[in-house]
Design a protein around this motif. Structure first.
Motif, short mmCIF file in Angstrom:
data_model
loop_
_atom_site.label_atom_id
_atom_site.label_comp_id
_atom_site.label_asym_id
_atom_site.label_seq_id
_atom_site.Cartn_x
_atom_site.Cartn_y
_atom_site.Cartn_z
N SER A 102 -23.44 -41.09 -22.10
CA SER A 102 -22.31 -41.44 -21.75
C SER A 102 -21.16 -41.12 -22.81
N PHE A 103 -19.75 -41.09 -22.09
CA PHE A 103 -18.74 -40.41 -22.86
C PHE A 103 -17.70 -41.62 -22.91
N ASP A 104 -17.48 -42.67 -23.51
CA ASP A 104 -16.22 -43.89 -24.12
C ASP A 104 -16.88 -44.40 -22.79
N GLY A 105 -18.40 -44.39 -22.01
CA GLY A 105 -18.79 -45.66 -20.61
C GLY A 105 -18.97 -44.56 -19.98
N PHE A 106 -18.65 -43.47 -19.56
CA PHE A 106 -18.44 -42.88 -18.58
C PHE A 106 -20.26 -42.22 -18.40
N LYS A 107 -20.80 -42.58 -17.30
CA LYS A 107 -22.38 -41.91 -17.35
C LYS A 107 -22.07 -40.10 -17.17
N ALA A 108 -22.44 -39.25 -17.78
CA ALA A 108 -22.31 -38.12 -17.43
C ALA A 108 -23.78 -37.57 -17.07
N LEU A 109 -24.13 -38.25 -17.56
CA LEU A 109 -25.88 -38.30 -17.10
C LEU A 109 -26.67 -39.73 -16.83
N GLY A 161 -24.05 -28.23 -7.33
CA GLY A 161 -23.83 -29.96 -7.38
C GLY A 161 -22.11 -29.49 -7.75
N PRO A 162 -21.81 -31.12 -7.15
CA PRO A 162 -20.18 -30.98 -7.38
C PRO A 162 -19.50 -30.94 -9.04
N ASN A 163 -18.30 -30.13 -9.14
CA ASN A 163 -17.58 -31.11 -10.25
C ASN A 163 -17.84 -31.98 -11.39
N GLY A 164 -18.26 -31.85 -12.83
CA GLY A 164 -18.09 -33.08 -13.15
C GLY A 164 -19.79 -33.66 -13.35
N ALA A 165 -20.19 -33.09 -12.09
CA ALA A 165 -21.99 -33.87 -12.44
C ALA A 165 -23.21 -33.99 -12.75
N GLY A 166 -22.48 -32.79 -13.69
CA GLY A 166 -23.16 -32.89 -15.18
C GLY A 166 -24.24 -32.21 -15.79
N LYS A 167 -24.08 -31.02 -14.84
CA LYS A 167 -24.81 -29.64 -15.16
C LYS A 167 -24.29 -29.40 -16.54
N THR A 168 -23.63 -29.15 -16.47
CA THR A 168 -23.22 -28.33 -18.02
C THR A 168 -23.72 -29.65 -19.42
N THR A 169 -23.69 -30.66 -19.01
CA THR A 169 -23.74 -32.31 -19.92
C THR A 169 -25.38 -31.91 -19.78
N MET A 170 -26.26 -31.20 -18.78
CA MET A 170 -27.44 -30.83 -19.37
C MET A 170 -27.99 -29.83 -20.16
N ASP A 187 -24.88 -20.79 -17.57
CA ASP A 187 -23.92 -21.45 -16.83
C ASP A 187 -23.16 -20.57 -15.97
N GLU A 188 -23.07 -20.79 -14.78
CA GLU A 188 -21.75 -20.26 -13.20
C GLU A 188 -21.89 -18.45 -13.63
N PRO A 189 -23.27 -17.84 -14.33
CA PRO A 189 -22.75 -16.54 -14.24
C PRO A 189 -22.07 -15.44 -13.35
N GLU A 203 -25.00 -22.46 -10.46
CA GLU A 203 -23.79 -21.42 -9.86
C GLU A 203 -23.30 -21.89 -8.77
N HIS A 204 -22.03 -21.76 -8.30
CA HIS A 204 -21.30 -22.64 -7.37
C HIS A 204 -21.38 -21.26 -6.19
N ASP A 205 -21.99 -20.28 -7.07
CA ASP A 205 -21.57 -19.80 -5.53
C ASP A 205 -23.22 -19.83 -4.92
N1 LIG Z 1 -18.11 -34.26 -24.62
C1 LIG Z 1 -17.53 -35.04 -23.81
N2 LIG Z 1 -17.02 -35.44 -23.93
C2 LIG Z 1 -16.31 -36.33 -23.17
N3 LIG Z 1 -16.39 -36.45 -21.65
C3 LIG Z 1 -17.61 -35.04 -21.31
C4 LIG Z 1 -18.14 -34.54 -22.57
N4 LIG Z 1 -18.88 -33.78 -22.12
C5 LIG Z 1 -18.34 -33.84 -20.33
N5 LIG Z 1 -17.76 -34.78 -20.35
C6 LIG Z 1 -17.79 -34.94 -19.05
O1 LIG Z 1 -18.28 -35.61 -18.37
C7 LIG Z 1 -19.28 -35.48 -16.63
C8 LIG Z 1 -19.78 -34.19 -16.33
O2 LIG Z 1 -19.24 -33.13 -17.11
P1 LIG Z 1 -20.23 -31.44 -16.91
O3 LIG Z 1 -19.10 -30.16 -18.01
O4 LIG Z 1 -21.42 -31.91 -17.31
O5 LIG Z 1 -20.13 -30.94 -15.37
P2 LIG Z 1 -19.90 -30.33 -14.18
O6 LIG Z 1 -21.19 -30.16 -13.98
O7 LIG Z 1 -20.78 -28.93 -15.57
O8 LIG Z 1 -18.42 -29.67 -13.99
P3 LIG Z 1 -18.24 -28.31 -13.28
O9 LIG Z 1 -19.20 -27.94 -11.91
O10 LIG Z 1 -17.11 -28.72 -12.48
O11 LIG Z 1 -18.90 -27.53 -14.67
C9 LIG Z 1 -17.38 -34.57 -16.43
O12 LIG Z 1 -16.74 -36.24 -16.54
C10 LIG Z 1 -16.74 -34.24 -18.24
O13 LIG Z 1 -15.76 -34.85 -18.06
#
Ligand SMILES: Nc1ncnc2c1ncn2[C@@H]1O[C@H](COP(=O)(O)OP(=O)(O)OP(=O)(O)O)[C@@H](O)[C@H]1O
Ligand SMILES: [Mg+2]
Length: 254
Positions: free
Chosen positions: A22-29, A46-55, A180-182, A211-213
């Motif tokens: 979680s980031f500030d109470g928001f569950k990214a994963l 997966g959609p923007n914000g799904a957590g792919k980059t966080t993973m 990530d998104e090559p 990828e989104h493509d």
């Molecule tokens: N270090 C961080 N601090 C605060 N919030 C974060 C951090 N990293 C990611 N988030 C939040 O976590 C959520 C998931 O983000 P992430 O970048 O993993 O999505 P994504 O699936 O890669 O999206 P995209 O397709 O747009 O790249 C988003 O709401 C993002 O704002």
């Protein structure tokens, strides 16, 4: 689910089970679980914000999970390692923006990336071995830059810079490559080449590509994992996943 996952763990290259952050109470994963086999090429959508980059941040030690298991090679607990250790273990990561040395040639970029742990003395008097040359030539072939090897990286197209950076990662010989998104910003021809190139790379290591493509994902022809709101929404062939009502509602139909 949990018992099944344990069964896969010992033979896996990458194993995530119940990973949350979680980031500030928001569950990214949110209890994210999936397994990548040795030598597997896996596509993640997966959609923007799904957590792919966080993973990817979790796998590479950039972000610590609040809970859950992350194992490399079945036995190495990645949640106990730092970023440098994880890179050393053989996990390479390609970020979205290419970061090649623009004022160096393609060849020199690859030479700089070769992992040979030289001493300062060794660096000053280093002669490239025949083996190193062969490896660079192999990598040039793989990333389709043989004809551009003496050109400055600055003069490459955006797509070619992405390939060069993938080549620089290959020079480190990772066991697992995260990309990530090559193909963002690539021409259609470059995008099609990238699918072929990643399939080739996955013959000798595991690769996870976000990828989104969807045309590109279809070209890859591999198992697809769709994430949404920090967990797996659907997983399987591209046809299976793209016909899943939840995937259509949360991603493809948007
Ligand atoms: N270090 C961080 N601090 C605060 N919030 C974060 C951090 N990293 C990611 N988030 C939040 O976590 C959520 C998931 O983000 P992430 O970048 O993993 O999505 P994504 O699936 O890669 O999206 P995209 O397709 O747009 O790249 C988003 O709401 C993002 O704002
Ligand atoms: Mg992202």
């Amino acid at each position: 689910m949990a018992t099944d996952m344990k069964h896969y763990k010992s033979n896996s290259m990458l194993y995530l089970d119940g990973v949350s952050v979680s980031f500030d109470g928001f569950k990214a994963l949110n209890s994210l679980s999936f397994v990548v086999e040795p030598g597997e090429l896996r596509a993640i959508i997966g959609p923007n914000g799904a957590g792919k980059t966080t993973m990817m941040d979790i796998i590479t030690g950039k972000t610590r999970p609040d809970s859950g298991d992350v194992f490399f090679n079945g036995v190495i607990d990645l949640t106990k390692k730092d970023e440098a250790d994880i890179a050393q273990l053989g996990i390479g990561r390609k970020f979205q923006k290419p970061t090649v040395f623009e004022s160096h040639t393609v060849w020199d970029n690859l030479e700089l990336a070769l992992d040979r742990k030289r001493t300062v003395f060794g660096t000053l008097f280093y002669q490239l071995s025949g083996e190193d040359r062969d490896r660079i030539e192999d990598i040039l072939e793989t990333v389709r830059l043989t004809a551009r090897k003496d050109d400055f990286a600055a003069n490459l197209s955006h797509g070619q810079k992405q390939w060069l950076e993938i080549g620089m990662l290959l020079a480190q010989d990772p066991k697992l490559l995260l990309v990530d998104e090559p193909v963002a910003g690539m021409t259609d021809a470059e995008t099609a080449e990238t699918a072929i190139l990643l399939r080739k790379i996955a013959e000798t290591r595991s690769v996870v590509v976000v990828e989104h493509d969807m045309g590109f994902i279809r070209d890859l022809g591999v198992k697809v994992t769709c994430l949404a709101e920090g967990s797996v929404l659907a997983e399987g062939s591209i046809d299976f996943v793209s016909n899943d009502p939840a995937v259509i509602e949360n991603y493809l139909g948007r």
